[in-house]
Scaffold this motif. Structure first.
Motif, PDB file in Angstrom:
ATOM      1  N   HIS A 206       0.815  -1.224   0.000  1.00  0.00           N
ATOM      2  CA  HIS A 206       0.000   0.000   0.000  1.00  0.00           C
ATOM      3  C   HIS A 206       0.847   1.272   0.000  1.00  0.00           C
ATOM      4  N   GLU A 207       2.159   1.160   0.186  1.00  0.00           N
ATOM      5  CA  GLU A 207       3.044   2.330   0.107  1.00  0.00           C
ATOM      6  C   GLU A 207       3.333   2.591  -1.366  1.00  0.00           C
ATOM      7  N   ARG A 208       2.629   3.550  -1.944  1.00  0.00           N
ATOM      8  CA  ARG A 208       2.653   3.754  -3.396  1.00  0.00           C
ATOM      9  C   ARG A 208       3.045   5.165  -3.808  1.00  0.00           C
ATOM     10  N   CYS A 217       5.970   4.577  -6.645  1.00  0.00           N
ATOM     11  CA  CYS A 217       6.604   3.793  -5.586  1.00  0.00           C
ATOM     12  C   CYS A 217       6.029   2.383  -5.651  1.00  0.00           C
ATOM     13  N   LEU A 218       6.898   1.396  -5.673  1.00  0.00           N
ATOM     14  CA  LEU A 218       6.469   0.002  -5.786  1.00  0.00           C
ATOM     15  C   LEU A 218       7.252  -0.846  -4.799  1.00  0.00           C
ATOM     16  N   MET A 368      13.232 -25.803   1.283  1.00  0.00           N
ATOM     17  CA  MET A 368      12.478 -25.145   2.324  1.00  0.00           C
ATOM     18  C   MET A 368      11.080 -25.770   2.461  1.00  0.00           C
ATOM     19  N   PRO A 369      10.629 -26.001   3.684  1.00  0.00           N
ATOM     20  CA  PRO A 369       9.234 -26.422   3.867  1.00  0.00           C
ATOM     21  C   PRO A 369       8.289 -25.325   3.357  1.00  0.00           C
ATOM     22  N   ARG A 370       7.096 -25.711   2.953  1.00  0.00           N
ATOM     23  CA  ARG A 370       6.067 -24.767   2.507  1.00  0.00           C
ATOM     24  C   ARG A 370       6.493 -24.008   1.254  1.00  0.00           C
ATOM     25  N   ARG A 371       7.341 -24.593   0.405  1.00  0.00           N
ATOM     26  CA  ARG A 371       7.841 -23.889  -0.784  1.00  0.00           C
ATOM     27  C   ARG A 371       6.693 -23.406  -1.659  1.00  0.00           C
ATOM     28  N   LEU A 372       5.726 -24.276  -1.962  1.00  0.00           N
ATOM     29  CA  LEU A 372       4.623 -23.892  -2.844  1.00  0.00           C
ATOM     30  C   LEU A 372       3.761 -22.807  -2.199  1.00  0.00           C
ATOM     31  N   GLU A 373       3.533 -22.937  -0.908  1.00  0.00           N
ATOM     32  CA  GLU A 373       2.731 -21.941  -0.190  1.00  0.00           C
ATOM     33  C   GLU A 373       3.412 -20.577  -0.207  1.00  0.00           C
ATOM     34  N   ILE A 374       4.724 -20.562   0.014  1.00  0.00           N
ATOM     35  CA  ILE A 374       5.492 -19.313  -0.002  1.00  0.00           C
ATOM     36  C   ILE A 374       5.453 -18.692  -1.395  1.00  0.00           C
ATOM     37  N   THR A 375       5.618 -19.506  -2.419  1.00  0.00           N
ATOM     38  CA  THR A 375       5.605 -19.007  -3.795  1.00  0.00           C
ATOM     39  C   THR A 375       4.259 -18.388  -4.143  1.00  0.00           C
ATOM     40  N   GLU A 376       3.167 -19.034  -3.759  1.00  0.00           N
ATOM     41  CA  GLU A 376       1.824 -18.500  -4.040  1.00  0.00           C
ATOM     42  C   GLU A 376       1.569 -17.213  -3.275  1.00  0.00           C
ATOM     43  N   LYS A 377       2.042 -17.150  -2.034  1.00  0.00           N
ATOM     44  CA  LYS A 377       1.861 -15.941  -1.235  1.00  0.00           C
ATOM     45  C   LYS A 377       2.621 -14.777  -1.880  1.00  0.00           C
ATOM     46  N   ASN A 378       3.823 -15.048  -2.376  1.00  0.00           N
ATOM     47  CA  ASN A 378       4.592 -14.001  -3.046  1.00  0.00           C
ATOM     48  C   ASN A 378       3.889 -13.511  -4.302  1.00  0.00           C
ATOM     49  N   LYS A 379       3.309 -14.409  -5.071  1.00  0.00           N
ATOM     50  CA  LYS A 379       2.579 -14.022  -6.276  1.00  0.00           C
ATOM     51  C   LYS A 379       1.396 -13.126  -5.930  1.00  0.00           C
ATOM     52  N   LYS A 380       0.674 -13.464  -4.879  1.00  0.00           N
ATOM     53  CA  LYS A 380      -0.473 -12.652  -4.475  1.00  0.00           C
ATOM     54  C   LYS A 380      -0.024 -11.268  -4.009  1.00  0.00           C
ATOM     55  N   ASN A 381       1.060 -11.222  -3.232  1.00  0.00           N
ATOM     56  CA  ASN A 381       1.589  -9.933  -2.785  1.00  0.00           C
ATOM     57  C   ASN A 381       2.018  -9.075  -3.978  1.00  0.00           C
ATOM     58  N   LEU A 382       2.608  -9.726  -4.987  1.00  0.00           N
ATOM     59  CA  LEU A 382       3.033  -9.003  -6.171  1.00  0.00           C
ATOM     60  C   LEU A 382       1.841  -8.428  -6.917  1.00  0.00           C
ATOM     61  N   GLU A 383       0.789  -9.214  -7.071  1.00  0.00           N
ATOM     62  CA  GLU A 383      -0.392  -8.742  -7.782  1.00  0.00           C
ATOM     63  C   GLU A 383      -1.003  -7.530  -7.078  1.00  0.00           C
ATOM     64  N   ILE A 384      -1.035  -7.562  -5.755  1.00  0.00           N
ATOM     65  CA  ILE A 384      -1.545  -6.414  -5.000  1.00  0.00           C
ATOM     66  C   ILE A 384      -0.668  -5.192  -5.233  1.00  0.00           C
ATOM     67  N   GLN A 387      -1.188  -3.397  -8.650  1.00  0.00           N
ATOM     68  CA  GLN A 387      -2.530  -2.919  -8.990  1.00  0.00           C
ATOM     69  C   GLN A 387      -2.545  -1.483  -9.478  1.00  0.00           C
ATOM     70  N   HIS A 388      -1.618  -0.662  -8.980  1.00  0.00           N
ATOM     71  CA  HIS A 388      -1.614   0.747  -9.357  1.00  0.00           C
ATOM     72  C   HIS A 388      -0.689   1.034 -10.538  1.00  0.00           C
ATOM     73  N   ILE A 389      -0.066  -0.030 -11.084  1.00  0.00           N
ATOM     74  CA  ILE A 389       0.804   0.139 -12.244  1.00  0.00           C
ATOM     75  C   ILE A 389      -0.009  -0.168 -13.506  1.00  0.00           C
ATOM     76  N   GLY A 390      -0.065   0.780 -14.417  1.00  0.00           N
ATOM     77  CA  GLY A 390      -0.906   0.617 -15.600  1.00  0.00           C
ATOM     78  C   GLY A 390      -0.446  -0.471 -16.528  1.00  0.00           C
TER      79      GLY A 390
END
Length: 390
Positions: A206-208, A217-218, A368-384, A387-390
């Motif tokens: 949210h710091e944009r 700011c990204l 690392m344990p939870r590799r797939l979970e960590i990767t998916e969480k990173n993708k979601k954070n990236l998409e958020i 959001q403000h980049i055209g």
């Protein structure tokens, strides 16, 4: 490349931000026949650097830094140190001549930026720079004056160029972000371990930016124990999106190398591969968007022996088209390091084995344990974040 002032910026023998990192890196490059003294750039005058530092930092803060820079500061000055982030037992303790040392680092980063913008060089590197946590009114995170902000401000003042700042340190590039948070002509991008778990506790999607700088700011906040593939995927998408929208005239990048699994001050689990790939990606971006204009700075990195020298040497090799890269890229482990390294006299050497190859054999590391979970969480954070980049 200019790091002559690096030895002056020294807190103590036991402090993690130690100039031995620079000495080990320079030694590795020399042993690799990859460093030519003719490539060194003279710094800008200290008077010019101090003038810029005074224009971006508050006067009372600079006065306190100067008063604490003497051999034996008086009690009243010491009593004010905490207020300015320079407490004796803190992360950024005061030390003799620190004002002069910090000005010298700012002069080096400004010289690198000026050399590129004036056409004297296409790319320039100042490994002693990258003190990205310093704020206008206080020191923070081992950083006294913000040389990255000084270099960018110098470019803005003298060349009116649009600057894309890319911060790869595992800690959020908070100081540089807040210096330019309302400036539409400076885009700050930081990839780092999420502030939920790591200093400085900021750098969320949210710091944009704010006011006329909103959207410039990204922040890409990565989950603890992120590995190479996820880190590089998020980094690549972020820098491509930023450059496409912002259309910079210059790229300034900060290359803290503390996202490595061996670093003692963070929780990311990347290998040396990211420090081979990220400079390559930034250079490609510069070739396509800024006519190659690229200024690189150092930063964090606290495994002084196993990580920093290799990471920063790989950055220098990429910036110079060095033929050694072909050999490194052709071998899974990057091939052997020179036999003469390390050839730096130090008080203490580590009690663990030093690396013998340019890259890590990460296939032998325990996943690392939870590799797939960590990767998916990173993708979601990236998409958020995007959001403000055209």
């Amino acid at each position: 490349m200019d790091n002559q002032a690096s030895g002056h910026y020294r807190f103590s023998d036991d402090h993690p931000f130690h100039p031995v990192r620079l000495a080990l890196t320079e030694n590795l490059l020399r042993e690799s026949d990859a460093l030519d003294q003719r490539q060194a750039l003279p710094p800008l005058s200290l008077q010019e650097a101090e003038k810029m530092v005074r224009s971006i930092h508050r006067n009372d803060y600079i006065e306190n830094v100067q008063a604490l820079s003497v051999a034996n500061p008086d009690r009243n000055t010491i009593s004010q140190a905490d207020r300015y982030g320079l407490e004796e037992d803190g992360d950024t303790p005061y030390f003799p001549d620190m004002h002069q040392a910090a000005i010298e680092l700012a002069a080096g980063s400004m010289a690198a930026a000026d050399a590129v913008m004036s056409g004297k060089a296409t790319r320039a590197l100042h490994l002693a720079g990258g003190l990205h946590h310093a704020f206008p009114d206080r020191a923070s995170g081992f950083c006294i004056y913000n040389d990255a902000a000084a270099a960018i401000a110098h470019v803005r003042e003298n060349y009116s160029a649009r600057v894309l700042y890319i911060d790869t340190d595992v800690h959020h590039g908070d100081g540089v972000q807040w210096f330019f948070y309302t400036d539409p002509d400076v885009f700050t991008l930081s990839i780092h371990e999420t502030g939920k778990f790591l200093f400085p506790g900021s750098g969320f999607p949210h710091e944009r930016g704010d006011s006329s700088g909103y959207g410039s700011c990204l922040n890409i906040a990565m989950e603890p124990y992120t590995e190479d593939d996820s880190w590089l995927e998020c980094f690549g998408r972020a820098i491509e999106s930023a450059a496409r929208v912002f259309r910079p005239d210059l790229i300034v990048s900060q290359h803290g190398c503390d996202a490595h699994a061996f670093d003692p001050l963070a929780h990311i689990h990347c290998s040396m591969r990211v420090y081979r790939e990220m400079p390559k990606m930034i250079r490609d971006l510069a070739e396509r968007y800024t006519d190659g204009k690229w200024v690189a700075l150092g930063g964090g990195g606290y495994d002084h022996w196993r990580v920093v020298p290799r990471a920063w040497s790989l950055l220098w090799l990429e910036m110079n088209d060095h033929p050694l890269l072909a050999s490194i890229d052709a071998q899974a482990d990057g091939g052997p390091l020179p036999k003469g390294w390390p050839g730096v006299p130090v008080i203490r050497k580590p009690d663990y084995p030093l690396p013998s190859t340019w890259l890590d054999d990460a296939e032998r590391w325990e996943p690392m344990p939870r590799r797939l979970e960590i990767t998916e969480k990173n993708k979601k954070n990236l998409e958020i974040a995007l959001q403000h980049i055209g």
